[in-house]
Design a protein around this motif. Structure first.
Motif, short mmCIF file in Angstrom:
data_model
loop_
_atom_site.label_atom_id
_atom_site.label_comp_id
_atom_site.label_asym_id
_atom_site.label_seq_id
_atom_site.Cartn_x
_atom_site.Cartn_y
_atom_site.Cartn_z
N VAL A 39 -1.90 23.53 -8.22
CA VAL A 39 -0.53 23.19 -9.05
C VAL A 39 0.69 23.18 -8.63
CG1 VAL A 39 -0.28 22.64 -11.30
CG2 VAL A 39 -2.64 22.93 -10.73
N GLU A 40 1.08 21.93 -8.16
CA GLU A 40 2.87 21.78 -8.49
C GLU A 40 3.56 20.57 -9.03
OE1 GLU A 40 3.99 21.29 -4.38
OE2 GLU A 40 2.62 22.81 -3.20
N ILE A 41 4.18 21.28 -9.73
CA ILE A 41 5.25 20.32 -10.94
C ILE A 41 6.59 20.10 -10.51
CG2 ILE A 41 5.97 20.19 -13.39
CD1 ILE A 41 3.53 22.08 -13.98
N TYR A 42 6.98 18.91 -10.03
CA TYR A 42 8.21 18.38 -9.86
C TYR A 42 8.78 17.55 -10.62
CZ TYR A 42 7.08 19.96 -4.80
OH TYR A 42 5.96 20.46 -3.69
N PHE A 75 0.94 4.95 -8.71
CA PHE A 75 1.89 5.54 -7.93
C PHE A 75 1.05 5.98 -6.28
CE2 PHE A 75 3.44 5.68 -11.55
CZ PHE A 75 4.31 5.89 -11.12
N THR A 76 2.06 6.03 -5.01
CA THR A 76 1.50 6.19 -4.11
C THR A 76 1.44 7.06 -3.55
OG1 THR A 76 2.88 4.92 -2.94
CG2 THR A 76 1.29 3.91 -3.89
N PRO A 77 1.49 8.34 -2.67
CA PRO A 77 2.04 9.54 -1.85
C PRO A 77 3.47 9.17 -1.41
CG PRO A 77 -0.14 8.93 -0.79
CD PRO A 77 0.25 7.72 -2.40
N SER A 78 3.65 7.73 -1.43
CA SER A 78 5.06 7.53 -0.36
C SER A 78 6.06 7.80 -1.16
CB SER A 78 5.23 6.49 0.29
OG SER A 78 4.83 6.51 1.27
N MET A 79 5.97 7.24 -3.00
CA MET A 79 7.16 6.79 -4.08
C MET A 79 7.37 8.27 -4.09
SD MET A 79 4.64 3.66 -6.21
CE MET A 79 5.63 3.43 -7.03
N LEU A 80 6.13 8.98 -5.16
CA LEU A 80 6.09 10.50 -4.92
C LEU A 80 7.03 10.84 -4.10
CD1 LEU A 80 2.82 11.56 -6.28
CD2 LEU A 80 4.17 10.30 -7.56
N ARG A 81 6.71 10.87 -2.68
CA ARG A 81 8.04 11.75 -1.95
C ARG A 81 9.59 11.59 -1.66
NH1 ARG A 81 4.81 10.21 2.29
NH2 ARG A 81 3.84 11.97 2.35
N ALA A 82 9.40 9.56 -2.07
CA ALA A 82 10.56 9.51 -2.24
C ALA A 82 11.13 10.07 -3.93
CB ALA A 82 10.80 8.06 -2.31
N PHE A 127 0.91 -1.12 -0.40
CA PHE A 127 -0.28 -0.01 0.06
C PHE A 127 0.47 1.23 0.28
CE2 PHE A 127 -3.00 -3.26 1.47
CZ PHE A 127 -4.12 -2.77 0.73
N GLN A 128 2.05 1.71 0.47
CA GLN A 128 2.52 2.33 0.45
C GLN A 128 3.88 2.40 -0.74
OE1 GLN A 128 1.95 4.85 1.98
NE2 GLN A 128 0.71 3.75 3.00
N ARG A 129 5.14 1.58 -0.90
CA ARG A 129 6.15 1.24 -1.15
C ARG A 129 6.33 -0.30 -2.12
NH1 ARG A 129 10.49 4.93 -0.78
NH2 ARG A 129 11.13 4.11 -2.44
N PRO A 130 5.28 -0.23 -3.22
CA PRO A 130 4.92 -1.19 -4.29
C PRO A 130 6.23 -1.47 -5.31
CG PRO A 130 3.12 0.33 -4.42
CD PRO A 130 4.17 0.33 -3.20
N ASP A 131 6.65 0.23 -5.72
CA ASP A 131 7.93 -0.43 -6.11
C ASP A 131 9.01 -0.97 -5.62
OD1 ASP A 131 7.75 1.32 -4.15
OD2 ASP A 131 9.50 2.71 -5.35
N TYR A 132 8.62 -1.75 -4.21
CA TYR A 132 10.38 -2.57 -3.76
C TYR A 132 9.73 -3.84 -3.73
CZ TYR A 132 12.88 0.77 -1.34
OH TYR A 132 13.74 2.05 -1.03
N LEU A 133 8.68 -3.98 -4.41
CA LEU A 133 8.00 -6.03 -4.47
C LEU A 133 8.83 -6.45 -5.78
CD1 LEU A 133 4.27 -4.97 -2.96
CD2 LEU A 133 6.36 -6.45 -2.03
#
Length: 532
Positions: free
Chosen positions: A274-277, A250-257, A234-240
């Protein structure tokens, strides 16, 4: 004669023994005598199965063998084997402290131990003294349980060498003497639980602690693993592993990282709502993250996800690749691939690009528009020179999309006409008081006599290419003309621009050759034709 699986392999003796089962073992051994043809039966057995233990004995004692068969029949029944005439799989005397010592005392039985016996269970029978080496005569066994007894003395590790098939051993809760460390290779064959409170291992206490830790720690570790797996999902599926990841989600934790905690260093644009990163995903992919903050209704969030499901399907070289989205109650985000290039507006302002490159930009933009019109007509795009990006290979990339048929085809053609005029003139609609209408009015006022005041002079066009730019102005005015009911289609626009681009490629070498001299446009004195 009985089946080959039966160890004794003879019928006559089986019938004799079966009639004696009703009496006690002691009485049978005292009263029964071998039948007259017992010797013949034994010989036939050995011919049929030479591997029987009594067949390989140096001195064959018929009375001893006969007593062995009687004990075998009794013990087979006491151990509740299913069919003692045909099978003798295990010896089970657990929890029978009065009967077990009697059978252990019959050394002749263990001497000729049936080859079919694979398991011996003598647990909890109050055995005392040293290890009962008699059972090791059954060297074919696979399991031996002597736990919960009072056995003492040294454990005969060397006697277990012939028991190559032994895979299960339980000596727990006995009082053996501590074994030498040099014998540790033996213990690697079995689990630590085989020696709990047996006194054999030097650090028996450690095994007790390990057993407790195993009983307590294992369920705790399973719970922690489940919690960790759930957090990752639910938070960092990119580690799976990829098979467990939710595609495009994408999850908020993935975008924050990816943005180093939404740091200012990674922030490219910030405006109201609006914010662009710029971010980097865990697999090193560089992305553009566009975040919209603010609470919206559940229905709007659902519509946002449905739109994103369409956008991730877009696939064209002139469209930015939408990688996925993130949706929470308080924010929405769209993640796209990162393009290092500048916008068309920056490109026009900075480098004064030549006419041929501007045509190539127009071709790419029209190709992207045609792809969307033919495959995804519900997708609306932002066609302005400050929103269209320019990749490193000078391919234009439409970068902002929205699902919903908000623009008619005429409106899209009108937007392209404005884009075309801004490309040729290097003027922005926002420079004029009336915006787009002011730009169109400015071009019309100077068309066709004073186009040199309109067309970007920095291109320094020769006359033949100036004519091409003039046709471009005509096309732009046609696309933005509100007085006509039918505008050119994207296919027609594509055909016209490609034709001009091909003509430009043919003219370029000629113009280069002619401009080798003075580099100015003039008239040939002999025929009046234009020359460089």
């Amino acid at each position: 004669m009985a089946s080959p699986r039966f160890l004794l392999l003879f019928t006559t003796l089986s019938l004799t023994v079966s009639s004696a089962i009703s009496g006690s073992v002691v009485e049978d051994l005292a009263n029964l005598q071998p039948p007259s043809d017992f010797n013949t039966t034994i010989m036939k057995n050995c011919q049929h199965n030479p591997s029987l233990r009594y067949c390989n004995s140096s001195s064959m004692d018929l009375k001893e063998i006969f007593k062995f068969t009687i004990v075998a029949s009794h013990l087979c029944n006491e151990s509740k084997n299913p069919n003692c005439v045909h099978s003798f799989d295990h010896i089970d005397l657990r929890n029978r402290p009065k009967m077990a010592p009697l059978y252990l005392s019959y050394s002749f039985f263990w001497k000729y131990c049936p080859l079919t016996v694979l398991s011996i269970d003598l647990s909890n029978i109050s055995l005392k003294g040293s290890f009962p080496k008699e059972v090791i005569c059954c060297d074919q066994i696979q399991a031996l349980d002597l736990s919960l007894n009072g056995l003492t003395g040294e454990f005969p590790i060397e006697s277990f060498a012939p028991l190559t098939n032994l895979t299960f051993l339980n000596l727990s809760y006995n009082y053996f003497s501590e074994s030498k460390i040099s014998d540790s290779q033996f213990f690697k064959r079995f689990n630590d639980s085989s020696f709990i409170h047996s006194g054999i291992l030097p650090s028996d206490r450690n095994y007790t602690i390990k057993a407790i830790l195993l009983l307590v720690g294992f369920p705790i570790s399973v719970i922690l693993m489940a919690v960790c797996f759930g957090w990752l999902c639910f938070q960092r599926p990119d580690y799976l592993p990829r098979m467990f990841q939710r595609k495009h989600k994408f999850t908020p934790s993935m975008l924050r990282a990816a943005t180093n905690g939404f740091s200012r260093k990674n922030q490219m644009v910030r405006s109201e709502g609006v914010e662009i990163y710029k971010g980097t995903l865990r697999d090193s992919t560089q992305v553009r993250i566009e975040i919209y903050r603010g609470c919206i209704s559940r229905e709007k969030r659902k519509e946002f996800v449905e739109e994103c499901k369409v956008l991730v399907e877009l696939c064209h070289k002139n469209l930015v690749q939408v990688l996925g989205w993130c949706r929470t109650r308080n924010q929405r985000a769209i993640v796209t691939e990162w393009t290092d290039g500048e916008t068309i507006e920056m490109w026009l302002s900075g480098s004064a690009p030549p006419w041929k490159q501007r045509l190539k930009i127009l071709i790419g933009v029209v190709d992207g528009m045609r792809y969307l019109q033919e495959n995804w007509p519900e997708v609306v795009y932002d066609l302005r020179i400050n929103s269209v990006l320019l990749a490193d290979n000078h391919e234009p990339i439409l970068s902002r999309f929205q699902v919903g048929d908000q623009y008619s085809n005429n409106k899209k053609i009108h937007k392209f006409g404005i884009f075309l005029l801004e490309i040729i003139t290097n003027r922005r609609s926002q420079e004029f008081e009336r915006g787009e209408a002011g730009l169109i009015e400015h071009v019309r006022d100077n068309y066709p006599e004073n186009l040199h005041k309109v067309i970007d002079a920095r291109m320094k066009l020769p006359e033949n290419m100036f004519d091409q730019a003039k046709h471009g102005i005509e096309l732009g005015l046609m696309c933005t003309d509100q007085s006509i009911s039918k505008h050119p289609s994207l296919n027609q626009i594509s055909h016209m621009i490609n034709k001009v681009y091909e003509s430009c490629l043919e003219l370029a070498p000629q113009n280069h050759k002619r401009s080798h001299g003075d580099g100015v446009v003039g008239k040939d004195s002999s025929n009046g034709e234009s020359r460089l």
